[in-house]
Design a protein around this motif. Sequence first.
Motif, short mmCIF file in Angstrom:
data_model
loop_
_atom_site.label_atom_id
_atom_site.label_comp_id
_atom_site.label_asym_id
_atom_site.label_seq_id
_atom_site.Cartn_x
_atom_site.Cartn_y
_atom_site.Cartn_z
N ARG A 47 0.81 -1.22 0.00
CA ARG A 47 0.00 0.00 0.00
C ARG A 47 0.84 1.26 0.00
N ARG A 48 1.99 1.22 0.64
CA ARG A 48 2.85 2.39 0.73
C ARG A 48 3.36 2.80 -0.65
N THR A 49 3.45 1.84 -1.57
CA THR A 49 4.01 2.12 -2.89
C THR A 49 2.95 2.14 -3.99
N LEU A 50 1.68 2.24 -3.60
CA LEU A 50 0.60 2.30 -4.57
C LEU A 50 0.12 3.74 -4.74
N ARG A 51 -0.46 4.01 -5.90
CA ARG A 51 -1.11 5.29 -6.14
C ARG A 51 -2.56 5.01 -6.48
N TYR A 52 -3.49 5.73 -5.84
CA TYR A 52 -4.92 5.51 -6.02
C TYR A 52 -5.53 6.70 -6.74
N VAL A 53 -6.38 6.42 -7.73
CA VAL A 53 -7.17 7.47 -8.38
C VAL A 53 -8.62 7.00 -8.40
N PRO A 54 -9.58 7.92 -8.28
CA PRO A 54 -10.99 7.51 -8.22
C PRO A 54 -11.51 6.93 -9.52
N GLU A 55 -11.00 7.38 -10.66
CA GLU A 55 -11.40 6.83 -11.95
C GLU A 55 -10.35 7.21 -12.98
N SER A 56 -10.31 6.46 -14.08
CA SER A 56 -9.24 6.63 -15.05
C SER A 56 -9.20 8.03 -15.63
N SER A 57 -10.34 8.68 -15.77
CA SER A 57 -10.37 10.02 -16.36
C SER A 57 -9.68 11.05 -15.47
N GLN A 58 -9.47 10.70 -14.17
CA GLN A 58 -8.85 11.64 -13.24
C GLN A 58 -7.38 11.31 -12.99
N ASP A 59 -6.83 10.43 -13.80
CA ASP A 59 -5.43 10.05 -13.63
C ASP A 59 -4.51 11.05 -14.32
N LYS A 60 -4.70 12.32 -14.03
CA LYS A 60 -3.88 13.38 -14.62
C LYS A 60 -3.56 14.41 -13.55
N ILE A 61 -2.29 14.70 -13.40
CA ILE A 61 -1.85 15.70 -12.44
C ILE A 61 -1.93 17.09 -13.06
N ILE A 62 -1.58 17.17 -14.34
CA ILE A 62 -1.66 18.43 -15.08
C ILE A 62 -2.47 18.19 -16.36
N SER A 63 -2.87 19.25 -17.01
CA SER A 63 -3.71 19.12 -18.20
C SER A 63 -2.89 18.68 -19.41
N ASP A 64 -3.57 18.11 -20.41
CA ASP A 64 -2.91 17.74 -21.66
C ASP A 64 -2.31 18.97 -22.34
N GLU A 65 -2.96 20.12 -22.18
CA GLU A 65 -2.45 21.35 -22.77
C GLU A 65 -1.10 21.72 -22.15
N ASP A 66 -0.95 21.52 -20.84
CA ASP A 66 0.32 21.82 -20.18
C ASP A 66 1.42 20.86 -20.67
N VAL A 67 1.07 19.59 -20.84
CA VAL A 67 2.04 18.62 -21.36
C VAL A 67 2.46 19.02 -22.77
N PHE A 68 1.48 19.33 -23.60
CA PHE A 68 1.75 19.73 -24.98
C PHE A 68 2.67 20.94 -25.03
N GLU A 69 2.37 21.97 -24.23
CA GLU A 69 3.17 23.19 -24.25
C GLU A 69 4.60 22.94 -23.77
N THR A 70 4.76 22.06 -22.79
CA THR A 70 6.10 21.74 -22.30
C THR A 70 6.92 21.04 -23.38
N LEU A 71 6.33 20.03 -24.01
CA LEU A 71 7.05 19.31 -25.07
C LEU A 71 7.36 20.24 -26.23
#
Length: 314
Positions: A47-71
């Motif tokens: 459990r100490r090494t697991l990450r929990y998210v309520p649903e797959s659609s919320q498995d994002k820390i930052i937006s896709d737009e932020d990822v796109f702009e960084t790349l």
Amino acid sequence: MHGRRRRSADVGDAAGGMVVLRGLRRRWDAYKYRFVPWLALNVRRQRRTLRYVPESSQDKIISDEDVFETLLKVFTALLVNDFSRQVPALALLPDVKRRYAQLRTAELQMTAGSSRSRQSQRVLLSPEEVLFRTLGFSVNRDRSSLPSAGTGVFVSKGFVPKGAVVAMYPGTVYRKHEPIFFQSLGNPFIFRCIDGILIDGNDKGLSRSVYRSCSWRDQLGPFQMSDVSWLTASPQNPLAVGQYVNNCSYEKAANVCYQEFDVPRHFPVELKQYLPNIVYSHEIESHLRCVVLVTLRDIKQGEELFSNYYTIVN
């Protein structure tokens, strides 16, 4: 004499048996994380090494737009730094070439002043230095701080703020129905996305050959549609080291997490040469899947990156 020879043979057989057992243990250690019954029995104990998210659609820390702009920002800086080598290909896109030429001129004026002689002596920067000047940090591979963990990834320079893209997971992208059995044997670098898509981040053996073959297949005239340099010790995209990020432990908490990102169709063609991913088959129209690693907290120079190898979706 006969008895001594028999004892020697017994010792030899025992030593050979130990070698076989060690070999089987190494293979099991590499495979068990993809063996569903083992996961079902053991994953809850970690459990100490697991990450929990309520649903797959919320498995994002930052937006896709932020990822796109960084790349976009990093890849543009890499191309501008390597502009002279890019000129032949960019000649086919005059407007694009003109824009990068203007960016290069502006960069030269900032870094070398207005003196033409100083501009002409400008040295090509390393990809790591380009990353540092663009995002304020650089990362590299080195021996992990975890015992027996092998290679790890460290912040070698600068400071990484929380919510920043710090690495990418390179490799060949396989859909559920595509053949990956032989590539997966003894391969600890298979990454499984939430929707079942697999990314093979192994830079050796059959995996290496498959990636190179797919990359050559998809080349568009002088434009490469993916980066093959991550297969070497000197990747031209300094972010493409995510496959070497180690799993967290009870002593070393996770400071980054994986985030899936589908490359939009309007991604600039001249910058795709820095994408460290390629689809196994392009017969089906779909977005290229990439996986980036995003920081969960501020990370200082010298710290090693640790992730959660398992995300539990409730």
